[in-house]
Scaffold this active site. Structure first.
Site, PDB file in Angstrom:
ATOM      1  N   ARG A   1       0.787  -1.157   0.130  1.00  0.00           N
ATOM      2  CA  ARG A   1      -0.137   0.055  -0.094  1.00  0.00           C
ATOM      3  C   ARG A   1       1.030   1.257  -0.074  1.00  0.00           C
ATOM      4  O   ARG A   1       0.445   2.333  -0.325  1.00  0.00           O
ATOM      5  CB  ARG A   1      -0.740   0.106   1.192  1.00  0.00           C
ATOM      6  CG  ARG A   1      -2.262  -0.438   1.324  1.00  0.00           C
ATOM      7  CD  ARG A   1      -3.113  -0.191   2.117  1.00  0.00           C
ATOM      8  NE  ARG A   1      -2.045  -0.291   3.369  1.00  0.00           N
ATOM      9  CZ  ARG A   1      -2.980  -0.228   4.677  1.00  0.00           C
ATOM     10  NH1 ARG A   1      -3.956  -0.002   5.057  1.00  0.00           N
ATOM     11  NH2 ARG A   1      -1.897  -0.128   5.962  1.00  0.00           N
TER      12      ARG A   1
ATOM     13  N   GLU B   1      15.206 -20.017  22.872  1.00  0.00           N
ATOM     14  CA  GLU B   1      15.644 -18.921  22.175  1.00  0.00           C
ATOM     15  C   GLU B   1      16.489 -17.727  23.264  1.00  0.00           C
ATOM     16  O   GLU B   1      15.868 -17.743  24.492  1.00  0.00           O
ATOM     17  CB  GLU B   1      14.511 -18.093  21.507  1.00  0.00           C
ATOM     18  CG  GLU B   1      13.812 -18.865  20.450  1.00  0.00           C
ATOM     19  CD  GLU B   1      13.005 -18.003  19.863  1.00  0.00           C
ATOM     20  OE1 GLU B   1      13.248 -17.510  18.825  1.00  0.00           O
ATOM     21  OE2 GLU B   1      11.723 -18.117  19.989  1.00  0.00           O
TER      22      GLU B   1
ATOM     23  N   HIS C   1       6.375 -25.366  14.093  1.00  0.00           N
ATOM     24  CA  HIS C   1       7.654 -25.680  14.244  1.00  0.00           C
ATOM     25  C   HIS C   1       8.250 -26.835  15.030  1.00  0.00           C
ATOM     26  O   HIS C   1       8.731 -27.835  14.558  1.00  0.00           O
ATOM     27  CB  HIS C   1       8.519 -24.516  14.784  1.00  0.00           C
ATOM     28  CG  HIS C   1       8.336 -23.253  13.929  1.00  0.00           C
ATOM     29  ND1 HIS C   1       8.249 -23.154  12.750  1.00  0.00           N
ATOM     30  CD2 HIS C   1       8.574 -21.746  14.372  1.00  0.00           C
ATOM     31  CE1 HIS C   1       8.014 -21.576  12.244  1.00  0.00           C
ATOM     32  NE2 HIS C   1       8.058 -21.237  13.426  1.00  0.00           N
TER      33      HIS C   1
ATOM     34  N   ASP D   1      -3.930  -1.683  -2.709  1.00  0.00           N
ATOM     35  CA  ASP D   1      -4.589  -1.867  -1.305  1.00  0.00           C
ATOM     36  C   ASP D   1      -4.925  -3.333  -1.593  1.00  0.00           C
ATOM     37  O   ASP D   1      -5.769  -3.855  -2.468  1.00  0.00           O
ATOM     38  CB  ASP D   1      -5.592  -0.906  -1.093  1.00  0.00           C
ATOM     39  CG  ASP D   1      -6.341  -1.214   0.157  1.00  0.00           C
ATOM     40  OD1 ASP D   1      -6.186  -2.284   0.549  1.00  0.00           O
ATOM     41  OD2 ASP D   1      -7.090  -0.353   0.738  1.00  0.00           O
TER      42      ASP D   1
ATOM     43  N   HIS E   1       8.774 -22.088   8.056  1.00  0.00           N
ATOM     44  CA  HIS E   1      10.433 -22.171   7.928  1.00  0.00           C
ATOM     45  C   HIS E   1      11.348 -23.192   8.452  1.00  0.00           C
ATOM     46  O   HIS E   1      12.393 -23.267   7.964  1.00  0.00           O
ATOM     47  CB  HIS E   1      10.629 -20.529   8.032  1.00  0.00           C
ATOM     48  CG  HIS E   1      11.132 -20.448   9.415  1.00  0.00           C
ATOM     49  ND1 HIS E   1      10.235 -19.858  10.459  1.00  0.00           N
ATOM     50  CD2 HIS E   1      12.258 -20.365  10.172  1.00  0.00           C
ATOM     51  CE1 HIS E   1      10.716 -19.687  11.358  1.00  0.00           C
ATOM     52  NE2 HIS E   1      12.032 -19.964  11.318  1.00  0.00           N
TER      53      HIS E   1
HETATM   54  C1  BG6 Z   1       8.994 -17.701  14.226  1.00  0.00           C
HETATM   55  C2  BG6 Z   1       8.204 -17.244  15.595  1.00  0.00           C
HETATM   56  O1  BG6 Z   1       7.996 -18.455  13.256  1.00  0.00           O
HETATM   57  O2  BG6 Z   1       9.939 -18.478  14.583  1.00  0.00           O
HETATM   58  C3  BG6 Z   1       9.344 -16.437  16.425  1.00  0.00           C
HETATM   59  O3  BG6 Z   1       7.063 -16.478  15.186  1.00  0.00           O
HETATM   60  C4  BG6 Z   1      10.599 -17.360  16.554  1.00  0.00           C
HETATM   61  O4  BG6 Z   1       8.696 -16.068  17.696  1.00  0.00           O
HETATM   62  C5  BG6 Z   1      10.976 -17.849  15.247  1.00  0.00           C
HETATM   63  O5  BG6 Z   1      11.554 -16.535  17.185  1.00  0.00           O
HETATM   64  C6  BG6 Z   1      12.147 -18.922  15.615  1.00  0.00           C
HETATM   65  O6  BG6 Z   1      12.748 -19.322  14.344  1.00  0.00           O
HETATM   66  P1  BG6 Z   1      14.352 -19.441  14.260  1.00  0.00           P
HETATM   67  O7  BG6 Z   1      14.591 -19.864  12.705  1.00  0.00           O
HETATM   68  O8  BG6 Z   1      15.016 -18.235  14.534  1.00  0.00           O
HETATM   69  O9  BG6 Z   1      14.497 -20.735  15.179  1.00  0.00           O
END
Ligand code: BG6
Length: 528
Positions: free
Chosen positions: A72, A247, A271, A122, A209
């Protein structure tokens, strides 16, 4: 994924090594136009463009490749390219970045940059989709939804109604959807129903991911390309499995997103269950996308209903993380001073199938913990009888196989060995294998393989509708139990191993967590 499956003889680095960053030996992907919704956002700048640059540098993009970024804001093609150029140069020169490279491949970046276009629009307006249709013509196209989840259905409806998802004359029209896919079982089912009205399941690529991480994919290779792990990888030999994603970072300015999400929704059904599938699913018949995804869905639907009494939720208090003072979660920007959102979750789950019946899987994830560690550890049962009873050995230590995923990447095995000397004494030894010592790795942000696979029509590393729903179904009992204000919320100091209640969860079963942190490389980069 099958196109790139080759076997290389790996040898310690410096000799011949496979280029694991972006699939050595693969051919350039199919011609296509990539339309990115959310062109001005963080994900595009930090991950998608660097991943495309890495693919261009490895010559894995077709000459007929182009990108249309849609957003946008006030960007024009020139200003968008300018900001991406600035970002890419800052990432590639930052030694702590995943994209760091001693030298930018100028030719590859120019090649890609010439193919970048920006459309101002948009996502909720029909005109935007008309503009996109005119711009991209009739060829292959991928629509990447790099936008907050509230726009997923809106954009897919816009694509569907404007005919952009119609696959004609053998051309493909695929959609990549970022997480979170729903926030519970009902919303995931509703979103699946909505998007499947506009396209076929085979057109949707739901991203997690973690599946773009080389070491997550390498779990399949470890298990199914070797004869020595799989035979013992079952209830007769395994005592329990731990899956950890700790983390050191906090919520990093994402307070408003995190408040309504929490650690369970943010990490577990996506994940951590991805890791669970990789370590626990049955061998698929082949690398065919549906074979692999069917095994994952089967495993997920075998998870016994989670018991809220076997789960711990907690939030971090002020503490010290990596030598810095960290304030409590409740002091973060956009977080309520009396927030009850969990930043840590630990749980025990059981899998109701022949292979795993009775073997507990302990899963934990948390922000601001003592170390950055994504790891699966497989704890074996002790040797079946103690032939050492008449020796000074009074105890045998169970073997552990640790699959290191982040930041270290490799495999560590722990076992007992004889201490040299006249008497029979045992000492615990470990053998550590780091993939980087065997394979030359190109800089990669983790999205390269996922983008490439989508261009090749390979959905192996993406989540199918049934697996997404099975994951939400599995965690729904916890979501229900934790939805009111009554659910117990424990606390832990930032920079610690997590709450005591999580230790008690394992102690009740006579077990304990492997520690997190205090290991080289446990410092964390900016997260996705
Ligand atoms: C994301 C989460 O999908 O994955 C984050 O929303 C998290 O909160 C992250 O920190 C962790 O991914 P990676 O690849 O850094 O271990």
């Amino acid at each position: 994924m099958d196109q790139g499956t080759t076997i290389e003889n790996a040898s310690p680095k410096g000799q011949s090594g496979a280029d694991v960053g972006t699939r050595a030996g693969s051919t350039a992907a199919n011609a296509c136009t990539l339309v990115i919704f959310g062109a001005d956002g963080d994900l595009t700048k930090r991950l998608l463009i660097p991943a495309l640059y890495n693919l261009a540098s490895s010559k894995l993009l077709s000459n007929d490749f182009s990108v249309f970024g849609v957003d946008r804001g006030q960007n024009t093609t020139e200003s968008w390219k300018g900001s991406l150029d600035h970002m890419l140069r800052s990432f590639t020169t930052d030694p702590t970045s995943e994209s760091y490279t001693p030298e930018l491949d100028e030719a590859a970046w120019q090649w890609l940059s010439q193919r970048l276009n920006h459309i101002q629009g948009d996502f909720t307006k029909d005109d935007t989709f008309t503009d996109i249709r005119k711009a991209i013509g009739n060829g292959n196209a991928i629509f990447y939804l790099a936008v907050p989840s509230r726009f997923f259905a809106v954009i897919i409806e816009g694509l569907g109604k404007s005919g952009l998802l119609r696959q004609e004359d053998g051309k493909f029209r695929n959609v990549i959807i970022e997480k979170p896919f729903g926030s519970d079982l009902a919303s995931a089912q509703a979103l699946n129903a909505c998007i499947l009205k506009h396209g076929d399941e085979s057109q949707y690529y739901r991203i997690d991911h973690f599946l773009g991480k080389e070491t997550v994919q390498s779990i399949m290779a470890l298990r199914f390309a070797n004869g020595m792990f799989e035979p013992t990888w079952r209830r007769e030999y395994i005592d329990h499995v731990q899956i950890t994603a700790s983390e050191t970072v906090g919520v990093e300015g994402r307070g408003s997103f995190y408040e309504g999400t929490g650690a369970l929704r943010d990490m577990v059904p996506n994940h951590l269950f991805t890791l669970l599938c990789m370590v626990a699913m049955e061998p698929p018949n082949s690398f065919d996308a549906d074979d692999v995804r069917s095994e994952k869905a089967k495993l997920l639907s075998a998870i016994q209903p989670l018991d809220p009494n076997q789960a711990v939720r907690a939030q971090y208090e002020a503490g010290t993380s990596l030598g810095h003072d960290v304030s409590a979660y409740r002091q973060e920007p956009d977080v309520a001073p009396d927030s009850r959102t969990e930043t840590y979750v630990a749980l025990k789950l059981l899998i109701d199938n022949w292979r795993w019946a009775g073997v507990p899987f302990y899963i934990r994830t948390g922000k601001h913990m003592a170390g950055r560690k994504t790891e699966i550890s497989i704890h074996h049962r002790p040797a079946p009888y103690n032939m050492f009873r008449d020796t000074p050995v009074d105890q045998l230590t169970p073997n552990v196989v640790r699959l290191l995923i982040d930041p270290e990447q490799g495999v560590v095995t722990q076992f007992d060995a004889k201490v040299p000397g006249p008497e029979m004494r045992l000492g615990q030894v470990q053998s550590a294998l780091h993939y980087k010592d065997f394979f030359q790795e190109k800089p990669a942000v983790g999205y390269e393989t996922l983008l490439y696979d989508c261009m090749m029509g390979d959905g192996t590393l993406f989540q199918r509708a049934d697996a997404i729903e099975a994951s939400w179904r599995a965690v729904q009992p916890l979501l229900d139990a934790w939805s009111g204000n009554q659910a117990q919320l424990h606390s832990y100091a930032a920079g610690s191993q997590g709450p005591e209640a999580a230790d008690a969860l394992l102690a009740r079963d006579g077990r304990s967590w492997l520690p997190v942190g205090h290991e080289a490389g446990s410092q964390q980069k900016a997260s996705k």
